[in-house]
Design a protein around this motif. Sequence first.
Motif, PDB file in Angstrom:
ATOM      1  N   ARG A  53       0.714  50.519  41.135  1.00  0.00           N
ATOM      2  CA  ARG A  53       1.985  50.566  40.725  1.00  0.00           C
ATOM      3  C   ARG A  53       2.802  51.182  41.652  1.00  0.00           C
ATOM      4  NH1 ARG A  53      -1.325  51.365  36.896  1.00  0.00           N
ATOM      5  NH2 ARG A  53      -1.370  50.331  34.701  1.00  0.00           N
ATOM      6  N   ASN A  95       5.842  42.230  39.191  1.00  0.00           N
ATOM      7  CA  ASN A  95       5.912  43.681  38.658  1.00  0.00           C
ATOM      8  C   ASN A  95       5.992  43.600  37.100  1.00  0.00           C
ATOM      9  OD1 ASN A  95       8.595  42.801  37.460  1.00  0.00           O
ATOM     10  ND2 ASN A  95       9.244  42.544  39.766  1.00  0.00           N
ATOM     11  N   LEU A  96       6.051  44.710  36.594  1.00  0.00           N
ATOM     12  CA  LEU A  96       5.950  44.496  35.040  1.00  0.00           C
ATOM     13  C   LEU A  96       7.005  44.113  34.414  1.00  0.00           C
ATOM     14  CD1 LEU A  96       4.239  48.219  34.418  1.00  0.00           C
ATOM     15  CD2 LEU A  96       3.061  45.968  34.666  1.00  0.00           C
ATOM     16  N   SER A 112       2.802  47.554  29.806  1.00  0.00           N
ATOM     17  CA  SER A 112       2.485  48.728  30.352  1.00  0.00           C
ATOM     18  C   SER A 112       1.319  49.271  29.709  1.00  0.00           C
ATOM     19  CB  SER A 112       3.186  49.817  30.713  1.00  0.00           C
ATOM     20  OG  SER A 112       2.828  50.874  31.497  1.00  0.00           O
ATOM     21  N   TYR A 113       1.497  49.388  28.216  1.00  0.00           N
ATOM     22  CA  TYR A 113       0.373  49.924  27.387  1.00  0.00           C
ATOM     23  C   TYR A 113      -0.916  49.095  27.318  1.00  0.00           C
ATOM     24  CZ  TYR A 113      -1.979  51.018  22.924  1.00  0.00           C
ATOM     25  OH  TYR A 113      -2.788  51.321  22.233  1.00  0.00           O
ATOM     26  N   ARG A 139       8.673  45.734  28.518  1.00  0.00           N
ATOM     27  CA  ARG A 139       8.048  46.505  29.524  1.00  0.00           C
ATOM     28  C   ARG A 139       6.901  47.456  28.987  1.00  0.00           C
ATOM     29  NH1 ARG A 139       7.697  50.071  33.456  1.00  0.00           N
ATOM     30  NH2 ARG A 139       7.607  49.738  35.913  1.00  0.00           N
TER      31      ARG A 139
END
Length: 303
Positions: free
Chosen positions: A50, A17-18, A33-34, A29
């Motif tokens: 996701r 997971n992120l 994500s970016y 986070r």
Amino acid sequence: MDHNALTLLVEIIDSGNLSRAAAKLKMSRANVSYHLGQLEKSVGVQLVRRTTRRVEPTEVGLRLYEHGRSIRNELAAAAETIRSLGKGLQGRVGLAVPSGYGQLVMSDWLIAFKRLYPDIVLDVIFENRVDNLVRDEVDIAVRVLPTPPDNLVARHMGEMNYVACASIDYAGQNMLPQQPEDLRHVPLITSGVVGQQLLVRAYQGELRKEIRLEPSLISEHFPFLRQGIMAGLGVGIVPDYVIRAEVERGEVVTTLRDWRLSIFGNHMYLLWMPNRHQTKAVRTMISFLLEQSQQAGSLAALG
């Protein structure tokens, strides 16, 4: 596509997971994500799916992940070669071992390993979780399981034998269980999950029984459980190595000897991630632990 982008993808998929990837990369986070979004934009396809809790690689994402893993492992191997030129065996080994078996059996092995390889840094965690292998600081884990997880490399280290036992004083004043069901009627000392019933499996030839029990003394710390057994607080269900010396001295007696008991499983496994680069120090530790477990099994058979 640069190496840093592939490293980011590898960390995200390895972590699951992120948020966990962000912690490992020491990034926020949102930043992870970016950068993932930028990578997906640059290749023109979605690389991971996701959900609120997990990320799963798409087919393209999995292929890029495999390339990224290979590149990262090659870079790690090259760096290790440079660091080790003209030196003895060095490096760091992160090892997670079961709290009981680690303390009562493996501690002597690890001290012996450290004496053989004084320049290797040993980072030993005593705990009973399997999922800690996703963390970078853990290279190898030793666990008692019915079967090993499919996503990990596993090497069998031997059988784990549980025994039902009690102190001589307790046995002199109380009837010991003669059948697995009798365990319901005695104060039970064992490891388990606090607040939940314990499932004990008992095997005798083709016969199998499952008994749900509520222990009166619960701990993952086996020396404490041994103290409880010796104090006459009830009947213990513990691995045989916990009370072997006390049985040999006649201070503890066993019961249900015709039954094979199991709580968390009867197999000890050495586990590691399949795609993570292993340094020479880690490979040396794996070989050492397998050799020690084989010798321990041979001695137990002779005994």
